[in-house]
Design a protein around this motif. Sequence first.
Motif, PDB file in Angstrom:
ATOM      1  N   VAL A  79     -80.666 -71.220 -37.013  1.00  0.00           N
ATOM      2  CA  VAL A  79     -80.415 -71.576 -35.615  1.00  0.00           C
ATOM      3  C   VAL A  79     -80.710 -73.062 -35.384  1.00  0.00           C
ATOM      4  N   LEU A  80     -81.862 -73.518 -35.893  1.00  0.00           N
ATOM      5  CA  LEU A  80     -82.244 -74.930 -35.726  1.00  0.00           C
ATOM      6  C   LEU A  80     -81.191 -75.852 -36.335  1.00  0.00           C
ATOM      7  N   GLU A  81     -80.743 -75.504 -37.547  1.00  0.00           N
ATOM      8  CA  GLU A  81     -79.756 -76.354 -38.230  1.00  0.00           C
ATOM      9  C   GLU A  81     -78.422 -76.334 -37.493  1.00  0.00           C
ATOM     10  N   GLY A  82     -78.042 -75.147 -36.995  1.00  0.00           N
ATOM     11  CA  GLY A  82     -76.774 -75.026 -36.261  1.00  0.00           C
ATOM     12  C   GLY A  82     -76.786 -75.844 -34.982  1.00  0.00           C
ATOM     13  N   VAL A  83     -77.880 -75.777 -34.235  1.00  0.00           N
ATOM     14  CA  VAL A  83     -77.981 -76.510 -32.969  1.00  0.00           C
ATOM     15  C   VAL A  83     -78.028 -78.014 -33.229  1.00  0.00           C
ATOM     16  N   ALA A  84     -78.825 -78.420 -34.243  1.00  0.00           N
ATOM     17  CA  ALA A  84     -78.915 -79.856 -34.573  1.00  0.00           C
ATOM     18  C   ALA A  84     -77.546 -80.384 -34.997  1.00  0.00           C
ATOM     19  N   GLY A  85     -76.805 -79.575 -35.767  1.00  0.00           N
ATOM     20  CA  GLY A  85     -75.463 -79.978 -36.213  1.00  0.00           C
ATOM     21  C   GLY A  85     -74.500 -80.111 -35.049  1.00  0.00           C
ATOM     22  N   GLN A 110     -78.987 -60.052 -22.222  1.00  0.00           N
ATOM     23  CA  GLN A 110     -80.346 -59.523 -22.357  1.00  0.00           C
ATOM     24  C   GLN A 110     -81.329 -60.682 -22.350  1.00  0.00           C
ATOM     25  N   GLY A 111     -82.591 -60.353 -22.185  1.00  0.00           N
ATOM     26  CA  GLY A 111     -83.615 -61.399 -22.176  1.00  0.00           C
ATOM     27  C   GLY A 111     -84.934 -60.828 -22.627  1.00  0.00           C
ATOM     28  N   GLY A 112     -85.959 -61.637 -22.609  1.00  0.00           N
ATOM     29  CA  GLY A 112     -87.282 -61.184 -23.031  1.00  0.00           C
ATOM     30  C   GLY A 112     -88.036 -62.352 -23.624  1.00  0.00           C
ATOM     31  N   TRP A 113     -89.219 -62.056 -24.133  1.00  0.00           N
ATOM     32  CA  TRP A 113     -90.081 -63.103 -24.660  1.00  0.00           C
ATOM     33  C   TRP A 113     -90.491 -62.763 -26.085  1.00  0.00           C
ATOM     34  N   PRO A 114     -90.628 -63.756 -26.940  1.00  0.00           N
ATOM     35  CA  PRO A 114     -90.506 -65.178 -26.664  1.00  0.00           C
ATOM     36  C   PRO A 114     -89.064 -65.568 -26.304  1.00  0.00           C
ATOM     37  N   MET A 115     -88.938 -66.518 -25.397  1.00  0.00           N
ATOM     38  CA  MET A 115     -87.622 -67.037 -25.024  1.00  0.00           C
ATOM     39  C   MET A 115     -87.444 -68.404 -25.682  1.00  0.00           C
ATOM     40  N   THR A 116     -86.306 -68.572 -26.340  1.00  0.00           N
ATOM     41  CA  THR A 116     -86.016 -69.817 -27.055  1.00  0.00           C
ATOM     42  C   THR A 116     -84.725 -70.391 -26.484  1.00  0.00           C
ATOM     43  N   VAL A 117     -84.813 -71.566 -25.867  1.00  0.00           N
ATOM     44  CA  VAL A 117     -83.636 -72.168 -25.220  1.00  0.00           C
ATOM     45  C   VAL A 117     -83.541 -73.633 -25.655  1.00  0.00           C
ATOM     46  N   PHE A 118     -82.326 -74.067 -25.968  1.00  0.00           N
ATOM     47  CA  PHE A 118     -82.095 -75.477 -26.330  1.00  0.00           C
ATOM     48  C   PHE A 118     -81.455 -76.177 -25.131  1.00  0.00           C
ATOM     49  N   LEU A 119     -82.013 -77.333 -24.770  1.00  0.00           N
ATOM     50  CA  LEU A 119     -81.604 -78.054 -23.569  1.00  0.00           C
ATOM     51  C   LEU A 119     -81.169 -79.470 -23.911  1.00  0.00           C
ATOM     52  N   THR A 120     -80.310 -80.024 -23.070  1.00  0.00           N
ATOM     53  CA  THR A 120     -80.015 -81.461 -23.162  1.00  0.00           C
ATOM     54  C   THR A 120     -81.232 -82.229 -22.622  1.00  0.00           C
ATOM     55  N   PRO A 121     -81.322 -83.533 -22.845  1.00  0.00           N
ATOM     56  CA  PRO A 121     -82.412 -84.308 -22.241  1.00  0.00           C
ATOM     57  C   PRO A 121     -82.386 -84.277 -20.709  1.00  0.00           C
ATOM     58  N   GLY A 122     -81.269 -83.828 -20.130  1.00  0.00           N
ATOM     59  CA  GLY A 122     -81.187 -83.636 -18.682  1.00  0.00           C
ATOM     60  C   GLY A 122     -81.621 -82.244 -18.245  1.00  0.00           C
ATOM     61  N   ALA A 123     -82.224 -81.461 -19.170  1.00  0.00           N
ATOM     62  CA  ALA A 123     -82.770 -80.116 -18.917  1.00  0.00           C
ATOM     63  C   ALA A 123     -81.698 -79.051 -18.714  1.00  0.00           C
ATOM     64  N   GLU A 124     -80.444 -79.356 -19.131  1.00  0.00           N
ATOM     65  CA  GLU A 124     -79.368 -78.366 -19.005  1.00  0.00           C
ATOM     66  C   GLU A 124     -79.322 -77.503 -20.272  1.00  0.00           C
ATOM     67  N   PRO A 125     -79.326 -76.164 -20.130  1.00  0.00           N
ATOM     68  CA  PRO A 125     -79.352 -75.285 -21.308  1.00  0.00           C
ATOM     69  C   PRO A 125     -77.974 -75.168 -21.955  1.00  0.00           C
ATOM     70  N   PHE A 126     -77.947 -75.078 -23.287  1.00  0.00           N
ATOM     71  CA  PHE A 126     -76.645 -74.882 -23.947  1.00  0.00           C
ATOM     72  C   PHE A 126     -76.674 -73.867 -25.085  1.00  0.00           C
ATOM     73  N   TYR A 127     -77.875 -73.442 -25.540  1.00  0.00           N
ATOM     74  CA  TYR A 127     -77.920 -72.379 -26.558  1.00  0.00           C
ATOM     75  C   TYR A 127     -79.179 -71.546 -26.314  1.00  0.00           C
ATOM     76  N   PHE A 128     -79.069 -70.218 -26.510  1.00  0.00           N
ATOM     77  CA  PHE A 128     -80.122 -69.314 -26.054  1.00  0.00           C
ATOM     78  C   PHE A 128     -80.492 -68.278 -27.103  1.00  0.00           C
ATOM     79  N   GLY A 129     -81.707 -67.792 -26.984  1.00  0.00           N
ATOM     80  CA  GLY A 129     -82.126 -66.650 -27.780  1.00  0.00           C
ATOM     81  C   GLY A 129     -83.514 -66.206 -27.356  1.00  0.00           C
ATOM     82  N   THR A 130     -84.031 -65.215 -28.081  1.00  0.00           N
ATOM     83  CA  THR A 130     -85.407 -64.766 -27.819  1.00  0.00           C
ATOM     84  C   THR A 130     -86.187 -64.954 -29.120  1.00  0.00           C
ATOM     85  N   TYR A 131     -86.541 -63.847 -29.769  1.00  0.00           N
ATOM     86  CA  TYR A 131     -87.230 -63.927 -31.055  1.00  0.00           C
ATOM     87  C   TYR A 131     -86.216 -64.191 -32.165  1.00  0.00           C
TER      88      TYR A 131
END
Length: 671
Positions: free
Chosen positions: A137-143, A101-122
């Motif tokens: 989510v922020l803590e999980g991705v940072a970890g 599924q998708g929609g906005w707001p879209m929240t995506v975490f990327l590597t510095p090379g712009a490759e996506p690795f974790y996704f969500g919306t609101y």
Amino acid sequence: MANRLAQSTSPYLLQHADNPVDWWEWSPEAFAEAERRDVPVLLSVGYSACHWCHVMAHESFEDEATAAYMNAHFVNVKVDREERPDVDAVYMEAVQAATGQGGWPMTVFLTPGAEPFYFGTYFPPESRHGMPSFREVLEGVAGAWTERREEVGEVAGRIVRDLSERSLAHGGDGVPGEPELAQALLGLTREYDATYGGFGGAPKFPPAMVVEFLLRHHARTGAEGALQMAADTCEAMARGGLYDQLGGGFARYSVDREWIVPHFEKMLYDNALLCRAYAHLWRSTGSESARRVALETADFMVRELRTAEGGFASALDADSEDGEGRHVEGAYYVWTPAQLREVLGEEDAAFAAAYFGVTEEGTFEEGASVLRLMPTGVVDAERAADVRARLLAARDRRARPGRDDKIVAAWNGLAIAALAETGAYFDRPDLIERATEAADLLVRLHMGPVARLVRTSKDGRAGEHAGVLEDYGDVAEGFLALASVTGEGAWLEFAGFLLDIVLQHFRGDGGQLYDTADDAEQLIRRPQDPTDSATPAGWTAAAGALLSYAAYTGSEPHRTAAEGALGVVKALGPRAPRFIAWGLAVAEALLDGPREVAVAGPVGGELHRTALTGTAPGAVVAAGETAGAEFPLLADRPMTGGAPTAYVCRHFVCEAPTTDPEVLARALGGR
């Protein structure tokens, strides 16, 4: 203290300029900073009229503690999807592939090379309904970034590989013909809501492009079922809460299948497409209701969305302040019986409540109702008009919804086409003038000296982002409509400049088209989507404009490119007609010719107007007394004995010239 977004041309980004989050715009510098700090990029994509985008901004991006964590562990990038549809499309495809599924707001975490690795919306501020909180989510991705970097890299690499393999190998196998269009009609009939009009269930979106296909199919084949679905859908939408019964114009979609309660944001693109669809419905049927809605919607766009520079703003927000200082969705539009009494007095309030369906329980929230036209039998039209005017005057005193003032090239192209044609059909030269002023702005500010479009502008300042395929296709469509109405060949010429860029920079092998130019910024994949969303796909918008331009000029390369681009309609039309409806409408024009109509005679005269109101799918009209100076179609086609004369040709065959409007109307299936 303002962050980097303070210099943006996007109203959506400017709304975040005072956030404590240290936002960056999408730029190479942002990714270089992530590389330098060795942190991921948090990409947040939304748009100005998006309700849940505002909610997440208020809950999380305005919160000092959340912002401090984001700033410490990420480089935070904010994108307006309407300004960068290419960035939005590429990462939304990844979100949908990963989550279904998708929609906005879209929240995506990327590597510095712009490759996506974790996704969500609101994400909410606290976990609820099985949804993690934004902080979790922020803590999980940072970890994960710190402790399991290799795993993150593998996931990102796999996603990018999967996306890169999705490129459409070719446009399809030949052009769509009678079998594919008949199959598409059958598919639409299956999805049609015979009780309430429209297609599919809730939420229900206004199907302007489907209506265009149905009207063209009926004009070409006489299929009554197609016309009936179009007419009944338009009537149901115009009577429902989706349509603003006081001020004209349509909301984004209906939350229910009965068209009662809308999602209240009003978008330029919906109103442009629907204005044109209702004008074309009038052209097919003479419906007085369709005429009224087309004109009211045109007047809404001019009154509410026109900017000081002469272009059209993108949207009005769904939310506004209610009487108690709260920011509430729909507050500007809904009414309680008590509010009706306050404005109208007892008797007229009772009349209005019955006429507009306002009840004590309400159809919306907190006892308020969305106005819609109820089936009340014979109505005193004078009284209804008086009540409507008084309610509109009272509503004008309410706090107004916010306006997203940016000018988007593609959507202004759609508005130009709608206003030019509506003005021509209903003898409203002021609407043609507004269309011309918007077109002038696009040429002056968006096109530049080499006809390379920029996508957006605001307050007379051009944005920095390159136009995408839909900008070229829709602006060319608008210019071609303006040429047909005004008799000014310069608009044909400008359309030609844009379509030459499409041929040079947006085409791949085998007829396929890409959403970005071959010299545009390289993303993790080159976006390419032939399906309609809320607007025609860039792919089919370009195909339609290429086909019309070829009919005007006899250019073989443009016709060949249009036919190559329609291969995808042959493949997808029978399987998913709702989602490639503009492509099906263009295919109808191809099957019909399209017809080329040259009117040697005065612009705006009876013969010219007859040509414009013909229903032959995608017919192109050139009018004037200039021989071939403005339009190639007028070359060697003189007036007959000093009388205005029409010439109709298709498939390299011409009918006998005529000076009789009735003969011309019959030749074009016109009114």
